[in-house]
Enzyme design. Structure first.
Site, mmCIF file in Angstrom:
data_model
loop_
_atom_site.group_PDB
_atom_site.id
_atom_site.type_symbol
_atom_site.label_atom_id
_atom_site.label_comp_id
_atom_site.label_asym_id
_atom_site.label_seq_id
_atom_site.Cartn_x
_atom_site.Cartn_y
_atom_site.Cartn_z
ATOM 1 N N GLY A 35 1.792 -0.030 12.856
ATOM 2 C CA GLY A 35 2.097 -1.310 12.194
ATOM 3 C C GLY A 35 3.472 -1.245 11.561
ATOM 4 O O GLY A 35 3.831 -0.238 10.956
ATOM 5 N N ARG A 40 18.435 3.312 10.183
ATOM 6 C CA ARG A 40 19.881 3.357 9.842
ATOM 7 C C ARG A 40 20.270 4.738 9.311
ATOM 8 O O ARG A 40 21.286 5.324 9.717
ATOM 9 C CB ARG A 40 20.169 2.273 8.803
ATOM 10 C CG ARG A 40 21.553 2.315 8.184
ATOM 11 C CD ARG A 40 21.627 1.234 7.097
ATOM 12 N NE ARG A 40 22.882 1.255 6.378
ATOM 13 C CZ ARG A 40 23.111 2.022 5.314
ATOM 14 N NH1 ARG A 40 22.174 2.846 4.875
ATOM 15 N NH2 ARG A 40 24.271 1.953 4.697
ATOM 16 N N VAL A 51 18.732 7.604 9.745
ATOM 17 C CA VAL A 51 18.622 8.620 10.808
ATOM 18 C C VAL A 51 19.871 8.579 11.682
ATOM 19 O O VAL A 51 20.512 9.601 11.941
ATOM 20 C CB VAL A 51 17.348 8.370 11.667
ATOM 21 C CG1 VAL A 51 17.374 9.202 12.942
ATOM 22 C CG2 VAL A 51 16.088 8.676 10.856
ATOM 23 N N ASP A 53 -0.196 8.093 10.247
ATOM 24 C CA ASP A 53 -0.889 9.314 10.689
ATOM 25 C C ASP A 53 -1.068 9.372 12.207
ATOM 26 O O ASP A 53 -0.917 10.428 12.820
ATOM 27 C CB ASP A 53 -2.271 9.402 10.032
ATOM 28 C CG ASP A 53 -2.187 10.064 8.662
ATOM 29 O OD1 ASP A 53 -1.138 10.651 8.358
ATOM 30 O OD2 ASP A 53 -3.179 9.986 7.928
ATOM 31 N N GLY A 54 -1.425 8.225 12.816
ATOM 32 C CA GLY A 54 -1.637 8.173 14.267
ATOM 33 C C GLY A 54 -0.352 8.550 14.991
ATOM 34 O O GLY A 54 -0.361 9.297 15.977
ATOM 35 N N THR A 69 4.132 2.869 6.270
ATOM 36 C CA THR A 69 3.038 1.908 6.429
ATOM 37 C C THR A 69 2.860 1.212 5.090
ATOM 38 O O THR A 69 2.984 1.864 4.035
ATOM 39 C CB THR A 69 1.703 2.558 6.841
ATOM 40 O OG1 THR A 69 0.640 1.632 6.555
ATOM 41 C CG2 THR A 69 1.403 3.849 6.101
ATOM 42 N N ILE A 70 2.547 -0.066 5.127
ATOM 43 C CA ILE A 70 2.354 -0.771 3.853
ATOM 44 C C ILE A 70 1.128 -0.244 3.113
ATOM 45 O O ILE A 70 0.998 -0.436 1.913
ATOM 46 C CB ILE A 70 2.234 -2.303 4.050
ATOM 47 C CG1 ILE A 70 0.999 -2.660 4.880
ATOM 48 C CG2 ILE A 70 3.501 -2.887 4.633
ATOM 49 C CD1 ILE A 70 0.605 -4.143 4.772
ATOM 50 N N ASP A 71 0.218 0.430 3.825
ATOM 51 C CA ASP A 71 -1.078 0.809 3.233
ATOM 52 C C ASP A 71 -1.011 1.972 2.246
ATOM 53 O O ASP A 71 -1.951 2.184 1.482
ATOM 54 C CB ASP A 71 -2.068 1.196 4.341
ATOM 55 C CG ASP A 71 -2.259 0.090 5.364
ATOM 56 O OD1 ASP A 71 -2.096 -1.087 5.000
ATOM 57 O OD2 ASP A 71 -2.576 0.413 6.527
ATOM 58 N N ARG A 126 -2.674 -18.133 -8.828
ATOM 59 C CA ARG A 126 -3.072 -18.201 -10.231
ATOM 60 C C ARG A 126 -2.739 -19.569 -10.836
ATOM 61 O O ARG A 126 -3.523 -20.122 -11.612
ATOM 62 C CB ARG A 126 -2.361 -17.099 -11.026
ATOM 63 C CG ARG A 126 -2.645 -17.144 -12.517
ATOM 64 C CD ARG A 126 -1.497 -16.497 -13.263
ATOM 65 N NE ARG A 126 -1.446 -15.069 -12.988
ATOM 66 C CZ ARG A 126 -2.177 -14.174 -13.641
ATOM 67 N NH1 ARG A 126 -3.001 -14.557 -14.580
ATOM 68 N NH2 ARG A 126 -2.083 -12.898 -13.345
ATOM 69 N N GLY A 142 -4.725 -2.962 3.815
ATOM 70 C CA GLY A 142 -4.866 -1.577 3.354
ATOM 71 C C GLY A 142 -5.676 -0.731 4.308
ATOM 72 O O GLY A 142 -5.945 0.429 4.033
ATOM 73 N N GLU A 159 -9.152 -5.066 2.242
ATOM 74 C CA GLU A 159 -9.722 -5.464 3.542
ATOM 75 C C GLU A 159 -10.808 -4.496 4.010
ATOM 76 O O GLU A 159 -11.712 -4.886 4.739
ATOM 77 C CB GLU A 159 -8.637 -5.591 4.613
ATOM 78 C CG GLU A 159 -7.997 -4.298 5.045
ATOM 79 C CD GLU A 159 -7.168 -4.455 6.337
ATOM 80 O OE1 GLU A 159 -6.176 -3.747 6.454
ATOM 81 O OE2 GLU A 159 -7.526 -5.267 7.190
HETATM 82 O O1 F6P Z 1 -1.476 -0.408 8.797
HETATM 83 C C1 F6P Z 1 -0.928 -1.629 8.440
HETATM 84 C C2 F6P Z 1 -1.914 -2.750 8.659
HETATM 85 O O2 F6P Z 1 -1.277 -3.951 8.306
HETATM 86 C C3 F6P Z 1 -3.238 -2.595 7.923
HETATM 87 O O3 F6P Z 1 -3.149 -2.968 6.575
HETATM 88 C C4 F6P Z 1 -4.128 -3.475 8.729
HETATM 89 O O4 F6P Z 1 -5.457 -3.032 8.668
HETATM 90 C C5 F6P Z 1 -3.588 -3.325 10.129
HETATM 91 O O5 F6P Z 1 -2.276 -2.823 10.008
HETATM 92 C C6 F6P Z 1 -3.545 -4.607 10.901
HETATM 93 O O6 F6P Z 1 -3.170 -4.295 12.196
HETATM 94 P P1 F6P Z 1 -2.693 -5.358 13.282
HETATM 95 O O7 F6P Z 1 -1.240 -5.598 13.031
HETATM 96 O O8 F6P Z 1 -2.953 -4.665 14.561
HETATM 97 O O9 F6P Z 1 -3.485 -6.605 13.083
#
Ligand code: F6P
Length: 319
Positions: free
Chosen positions: A11, A21, A23, A103-104, A125-127, A154, A170, A222
């Site tokens: 992702g 940049r 690198v 990680d993948g 990764t944003i997670d 809000r 996440g 999520e």
């Molecule tokens: O790993 C980043 C992420 O946005 C996760 O938060 C989410 O579960 C997943 O990727 C969504 O993946 P996709 O872009 O394949 O819908």
């Protein structure tokens, strides 16, 4: 090493461009040639490779997404896929690769390293769910996007004395939910690392309503999900009008924050310094304010504990 490759995989995350940049320019500063591999490991298998000079990465430090594009590739896990990737490396004289992803993506980097192409991983990764590092590129920007969106929610919650149940990304981790929940004063935060029932959420809403609270944000990771059902149950039980909102992919875009630009630049610099010494099969990581590096195998087997202290702070201050 004379020629290295760089790719972004998994992702996308804001700050990936800043890492690319860094690198490219660190490698060029050290007399190396850089090949940009597009669409992650797919581009490596399918020979989608471009040469990158210092000016090719001008004006990207401020951009979200990734100029190299990204993909998740299941084919790369096969022997055939790896053989194709090795052939592309040979064709372009690529002697080492910087892999920017999660990680993948690091598993792929390990497989290539074992076959003689030293790779260094950069966590993006944003997670923030990569165990070997306290921080992953994109996390800060995504959280700032979340709090911006939820601050807007809000306003309308406040006007209508409503409850908003918000789902944030996440994957299987609750890092985004925890910190953004704290930052928007969520009355409850539900994360996969911790069991919280809807009844407990309702109890907290009732308790704080009795103390004068008039509108409510419930933050849901999520990995927990079920915001619409939760919203219905909260409304049916408390009588408070409740709406579910899934923020979705908007969290993955936008200009990277200072934190993401700085850490991405440091990590890109460090990754090239390792390859320059011929050191591969490593991932760079952020630890106690410093950039460190680990063996990929060791990194993949690390465990990141849930931040119970942060949860306690959020829970205690949202009354
Ligand atoms: O790993 C980043 C992420 O946005 C996760 O938060 C989410 O579960 C997943 O990727 C969504 O993946 P996709 O872009 O394949 O819908």
């Amino acid at each position: 090493m004379k020629t290295i490759g760089v790719l972004t995989s998994g992702g996308d995350a804001p700050g990936m461009n800043a890492a690319v940049r860094a690198v490219v320019r660190t490698a060029i500063a050290n007399g190396m040639t850089v090949k940009g591999i597009r669409r992650g490991y797919n581009g490596l298998m399918e020979d989608d490779v471009i040469e990158l000079g210092a000016r090719d990465v001008s004006d990207i430090i401020q951009l979200g997404g990734t100029m190299l594009y990204s993909a998740r590739s299941s084919r790369f896990k096969t022997e055939e896929g790896l053989a194709e990737a090795m052939a592309t490396c040979k064709k372009h004289g690529i002697e080492g690769i910087v892999v920017i992803g999660g990680d993948g993506s690091f598993r792929g980097a390990r497989d290539l390293s074992l076959r003689g192409i030293p790779c260094v991983g950069i966590p993006a990764t944003i997670d923030n769910d990569i165990s070997s590092t306290e921080y992953t590129i994109g996390f800060d920007t995504a959280m700032n996007t979340v709090i911006d969106m939820v601050d807007r929610l809000r306003d309308t919650c406040d006007s209508h004395a409503r409850c908003s149940v918000v789902e944030v990304m996440g994957r299987r981790a609750g890092h985004i939910a925890l910190r953004t929940g704290l930052s928007v004063g969520a009355v409850a935060i539900l994360v996969p690392e911790r069991d919280t029932s809807v009844d407990e959420v309702i109890e907290k809403i009732e308790r704080t309503r009795a103390l004068g609270k008039k509108h409510f944000i419930v933050m849901v990771a999520e990995g927990v999900g079920g915001v619409d059902e939760m919203a219905k149950k909260i409304e049916a039980t408390t009588g408070i009008e409740t709406r579910g909102t899934i923020l979705g992919h908007v969290q993955r875009g936008g200009a990277p924050t200072v934190r993401d630009r700085v850490i991405a630049s440091q990590m890109g610099f460090e990754a090239v310094n390792l390859l320059k010494e011929g050191i591969g099969n490593r991932v760079v990581a952020y630890k106690l304010g410093k950039i460190v590096n680990y063996d990929i195998y060791e990194a993949l087997n690390m465990h990141k504990p849930f931040d119970e202290y942060m949860y306690l702070v959020a829970d205690t201050t949202s009354i």
